[in-house]
Design a protein around this motif. Structure first.
Motif, PDB file in Angstrom:
ATOM      1  N   THR A   1      19.434   1.917   4.912  1.00 10.75           N
ATOM      2  CA  THR A   1      19.695   0.490   5.106  1.00 10.75           C
ATOM      3  C   THR A   1      18.374  -0.254   5.283  1.00 10.75           C
ATOM      4  N   GLY A   2      18.195  -1.297   4.521  1.00 15.97           N
ATOM      5  CA  GLY A   2      16.996  -2.124   4.646  1.00 15.97           C
ATOM      6  C   GLY A   2      15.780  -1.601   3.901  1.00 15.97           C
ATOM      7  N   LEU A   3      15.939  -0.520   3.122  1.00 20.91           N
ATOM      8  CA  LEU A   3      14.786   0.003   2.386  1.00 20.91           C
ATOM      9  C   LEU A   3      14.794  -0.502   0.949  1.00 20.91           C
TER      10      LEU A   3
ATOM     11  N   ASP B   1      27.984   8.825  -3.403  1.00 17.48           N
ATOM     12  CA  ASP B   1      28.248   9.422  -4.713  1.00 17.48           C
ATOM     13  C   ASP B   1      27.077  10.315  -5.140  1.00 17.48           C
ATOM     14  N   GLN B   2      25.852   9.797  -4.951  1.00 12.97           N
ATOM     15  CA  GLN B   2      24.647  10.497  -5.379  1.00 12.97           C
ATOM     16  C   GLN B   2      24.344  11.730  -4.547  1.00 12.97           C
ATOM     17  N   LEU B   3      24.535  11.599  -3.239  1.00  9.77           N
ATOM     18  CA  LEU B   3      24.000  12.612  -2.324  1.00  9.77           C
ATOM     19  C   LEU B   3      25.016  13.633  -1.853  1.00  9.77           C
TER      20      LEU B   3
ATOM     21  N   ARG C   1      14.171   4.126  -0.953  1.00  4.53           N
ATOM     22  CA  ARG C   1      15.491   4.741  -0.884  1.00  4.53           C
ATOM     23  C   ARG C   1      15.524   6.045  -1.696  1.00  4.53           C
ATOM     24  N   GLN C   2      14.965   5.994  -2.898  1.00  6.11           N
ATOM     25  CA  GLN C   2      14.886   7.208  -3.723  1.00  6.11           C
ATOM     26  C   GLN C   2      14.156   8.315  -2.957  1.00  6.11           C
ATOM     27  N   GLY C   3      13.069   7.908  -2.279  1.00  8.93           N
ATOM     28  CA  GLY C   3      12.290   8.880  -1.521  1.00  8.93           C
ATOM     29  C   GLY C   3      13.118   9.526  -0.424  1.00  8.93           C
ATOM     30  N   VAL C   4      13.889   8.709   0.285  1.00  6.21           N
ATOM     31  CA  VAL C   4      14.718   9.241   1.367  1.00  6.21           C
ATOM     32  C   VAL C   4      15.781  10.172   0.790  1.00  6.21           C
ATOM     33  N   TRP C   5      16.345   9.798  -0.341  1.00  6.82           N
ATOM     34  CA  TRP C   5      17.364  10.653  -0.966  1.00  6.82           C
ATOM     35  C   TRP C   5      16.776  12.018  -1.324  1.00  6.82           C
ATOM     36  N   ARG C   6      15.580  11.965  -1.917  1.00  9.45           N
ATOM     37  CA  ARG C   6      14.938  13.217  -2.319  1.00  9.45           C
ATOM     38  C   ARG C   6      14.713  14.099  -1.095  1.00  9.45           C
TER      39      ARG C   6
ATOM     40  N   MET D   1       0.828  -1.192   0.000  1.00  6.45           N
ATOM     41  CA  MET D   1       0.000   0.000   0.000  1.00  6.45           C
ATOM     42  C   MET D   1       0.866   1.247   0.000  1.00  6.45           C
ATOM     43  N   THR D   2       1.866   1.242   0.886  1.00  8.29           N
ATOM     44  CA  THR D   2       2.662   2.459   0.995  1.00  8.29           C
ATOM     45  C   THR D   2       3.815   2.492   0.003  1.00  8.29           C
ATOM     46  N   SER D   3       4.285   1.286  -0.428  1.00  8.26           N
ATOM     47  CA  SER D   3       5.428   1.288  -1.332  1.00  8.26           C
ATOM     48  C   SER D   3       5.010   1.724  -2.733  1.00  8.26           C
ATOM     49  N   SER D   4       3.686   1.741  -3.020  1.00  4.37           N
ATOM     50  CA  SER D   4       3.244   2.130  -4.350  1.00  4.37           C
ATOM     51  C   SER D   4       3.302   3.647  -4.536  1.00  4.37           C
ATOM     52  N   THR D   5       3.224   4.392  -3.443  1.00  2.00           N
ATOM     53  CA  THR D   5       3.319   5.843  -3.578  1.00  2.00           C
ATOM     54  C   THR D   5       4.701   6.288  -3.102  1.00  2.00           C
ATOM     55  N   PRO D   6       5.366   7.132  -3.877  1.00  2.00           N
ATOM     56  CA  PRO D   6       6.673   7.584  -3.426  1.00  2.00           C
ATOM     57  C   PRO D   6       6.522   8.421  -2.161  1.00  2.00           C
ATOM     58  N   PRO D   7       7.208   8.053  -1.097  1.00  2.00           N
ATOM     59  CA  PRO D   7       7.048   8.792   0.148  1.00  2.00           C
ATOM     60  C   PRO D   7       7.779  10.128   0.103  1.00  2.00           C
ATOM     61  N   PHE D   8       7.633  10.878   1.123  1.00  2.00           N
ATOM     62  CA  PHE D   8       8.326  12.136   1.336  1.00  2.00           C
ATOM     63  C   PHE D   8       7.958  13.212   0.339  1.00  2.00           C
ATOM     64  N   ARG D   9       7.079  14.048   0.700  1.00  2.00           N
ATOM     65  CA  ARG D   9       6.944  15.291  -0.034  1.00  2.00           C
ATOM     66  C   ARG D   9       6.878  16.405   1.002  1.00  2.00           C
ATOM     67  N   PRO D  10       7.910  16.452   1.855  1.00  2.00           N
ATOM     68  CA  PRO D  10       7.806  17.396   2.949  1.00  2.00           C
ATOM     69  C   PRO D  10       7.933  18.827   2.447  1.00  2.00           C
ATOM     70  N   ALA D  11       6.940  19.590   2.756  1.00  2.00           N
ATOM     71  CA  ALA D  11       7.020  21.021   2.481  1.00  2.00           C
ATOM     72  C   ALA D  11       7.829  21.577   3.634  1.00  2.00           C
TER      73      ALA D  11
END
Lengths: 270, 321
Positions: free
Chosen positions: B170-172, B205-207, B177-182, A1-11
């Motif tokens: 780690t473990g994602l 390298d990326q971050l 992981r892309q989300g955390v990087w962003r 459920m949650t992995s389908s939406t990219p997380p983190f859009r913190p304003a």
């Protein structure tokens, strides 16, 4: 459920730190946490009261007649004691809870916050008080149903419960220290009961020490658990001397003075 | 000079040491983390990354050395340091029995938000981190990615000047992981200095604007990703033989001709070796073809961060001139 939406859009709002709260406010927040835990994990109440209820029923009806002439007489003697025992045993659980928290890294976050260092422990104590009052209330209710009558009435009961809270507070430090030293919660429990069993049984909780051998009687006489039980019994029956109460408070006071600094030292050293 | 450095640096550390039972987990590390950048501490497991970070976050007292974090002395003014930093540890530091919302309210209150303000701050963070739907569920029911998000949200109740992230991905799974990087880039963009540890070269390298490589409690290199690659020296020849069963044979030929040990890619299909210049590389590829080993792919390029890392830590015994 949650992995389908990219997380983190913190304003990212730049949120500034509000004025620093007081040490008391910090402690109350941790107390609130203890209350929440009670609400989310009500099962813990079962752990706390089942053993003392069994003790009350078994001792009253199986041994009561032999020990005090009749189950009713024995209950009158035993109930204040079982309250003391309940509080002592309950203190073990806060040590186990602390050990679990430390294992999960939760305390690392607390320690990296600009708060009063002892606040998390004050919160544990609030949780303890809550546990003691609720468990004590249930045991007392069972006692009342079985025919126990506190001669001193409500003021006596309130006095006795305040005494129990003071004892729980003092005992709590022992298990907080154990929780800080020992890595696994079950070992905290084993170590806790190893300390507690002799203290509780070699006391005047179950029986009058009159029939014990001299050497044991002299131990029982100075056992803090005996002093505490005498005071609680006295408060509930309205026959407490000021000296009894003062004597009973020595142990919790000494434990607090000795172990609060140890707790802080162990906590900062981790 | 020192004063100037302290005002423009989030961390200035000199000779930090931490011993555990006689063994130095951190063995005299100097670190300068300029304000406003993403700084990565890169190293294998057990290199001392976490211990170094825990010291800088006031969780472990150093056995030696000095450090200034956000302008405050680590040892003399730990509480001032705590007021300016936030830390997300390697393991979720959350109360499993409480709901996500309660965890955030708890922290907001500890930071000094009162009543309604604490709840509002918690709800803001839950919305930002895509956790509003799970707000009233106990954390023990959360997935790994959700925990990580809540854990990072918990570090941002008050915007810190310096955010420590210990192995944030780690473990994602790759998407998380892309989300955390962003999120880390966004945070740095808003002026927060980020100090993170990682064992993933790609992550550094990326971050990271700057990378310190740590091994056995010592800093063995520091610089930008580009600088670290340049420091390893010459160009690299990368060859992927079409027939993987002849990889060993190909490696021997390349080593004899170019005089440097071959490194294998983590998947084992590609060989990388230092080649002085294009002519030498050309000759080596020609020799492979002459021996009947057809390259499916070959290229000449600067070393990957992997190669830099192995060269620095001596993982494969490469000696750089």
């Amino acid at each position: 459920m949650t992995s389908s939406t990219p997380p983190f859009r913190p304003a990212f709002r730049n949120v500034q730190r509000p004025p620093a709260p007081s040490a008391l406010s910090n402690a109350l927040v941790f107390g609130w946490r203890a209350v929440l835990k009670f609400r989310h994990v009500p099962e813990q109440l079962f752990d706390l009261v089942m053993t003392p209820i069994m003790f009350t029923l078994l001792f009253t009806f199986v041994f009561g007649g032999a020990l005090a002439g009749s189950p009713a007489d024995y209950l009158q003697f035993f109930l204040p004691g079982i309250l003391v025992q309940t509080v002592c045993f309950n203190a073990v659980y806060s040590g186990m809870g602390l050990c679990t928290d430390l294992g999960q890294g939760l305390f690392d976050r607390f320690r990296s916050l600009p708060i009063w260092s002892l606040a998390p422990f004050a919160g544990l104590m609030v949780g303890d008080v809550l546990r003691h009052v609720i468990a004590g209330g249930i045991i007392l209710a069972v006692g009342l149903i079985l025919g126990y009558r506190p001669e001193a009435g409500i003021p006596g009961v309130v006095g006795a419960f305040l005494m129990l809270i003071a004892i729980g507070f003092g005992m709590g430090w022992i298990f907080i220290v154990l929780g800080l030293i020992i890595r696994t919660p079950t070992t905290v429990m084993t170590a806790g009961f190893t300390v507690l069993f002799p203290l509780v049984f070699a006391s005047n909780i179950m029986v009058e020490p009159a029939t014990m051998p001299d050497w044991l009687r002299s131990i029982v006489a100075v056992n803090p658990v005996s002093l505490i039980t005498t005071a609680v019994r006295g408060l509930m029956s309205g026959q407490a001397a000021a000296g009894d109460v003062a004597l009973a408070l020595v142990a919790p006071l000494a434990l607090t003075l000795a172990l609060a600094p140890v707790t802080l030292w162990l906590y900062r050293r981790r | 000079m020192m004063v100037d450095q302290q005002s423009s640096h989030a961390v200035v550390a000199r000779g930090l040491v931490k011993r555990f039972g006689g063994v130095a987990a951190v063995d005299g590390i100097d670190l300068d983390v300029p304000s406003g950048m993403i700084f990565a501490i890169l190293g294998p497991n057990g290199a001392g990354k976490t211990t170094l970070m825990r010291m800088l976050a006031t969780l472990t007292a150093p056995d030696g050395g000095t450090a200034t974090v956000m302008g405050h002395d680590l040892v003399a003014a730990p509480r001032d340091v705590r007021g300016a930093i936030s830390m997300t540890g390697q393991f979720a530091s959350l109360d499993e029995d409480l709901t996500g919302r309660e965890n955030l309210i708890l922290l907001a209150r500890l930071w000094g938000f009162r009543g309604r303000a604490a709840k509002a701050r918690a709800d803001e963070l839950l919305a930002d981190f895509d956790l509003a739907d799970a707000a009233t569920r106990q954390v023990k029911s959360y997935s790994g990615g959700m925990r990580r998000r809540l854990d990072i949200a918990a570090s941002l109740v008050v915007t810190p000047g310096l955010l420590f992230l210990d192995e944030p991905t780690t473990g994602l799974d790759p998407k998380a992981r892309q989300g955390v990087w962003r999120m880390i880039r966004d945070l740095a963009g808003s002026g927060v200095t980020v100090l993170l540890t990682t064992q993933y070269l790609e992550e550094a390298d990326q971050l990271a604007d700057r990378i310190a490589v740590i091994d056995h409690g010592r800093k063995i290199a520091e610089g930008t990703s580009r600088e670290l690659k340049a420091a390893t020296g010459s160009g690299y020849l990368h060859v992927t033989p079409a027939d993987p069963s002849r990889l060993d044979e190909a490696a021997r030929i390349l080593e004899v001709l170019l005089g440097h040990p071959c490194q294998r890619s983590p998947e084992g299909a590609t060989l990388s070796v230092v080649a002085g210049d294009a002519a030498q590389a050309n000759g080596a590829v020609a020799a492979l073809i002459a021996a009947g080993i057809e390259p499916a792919d070959f290229s000449m390029g600067s070393p990957s961060l992997d190669e830099v890392f192995f060269a620095l830590t001596g993982g494969t015994g490469t000696d750089t001139p």
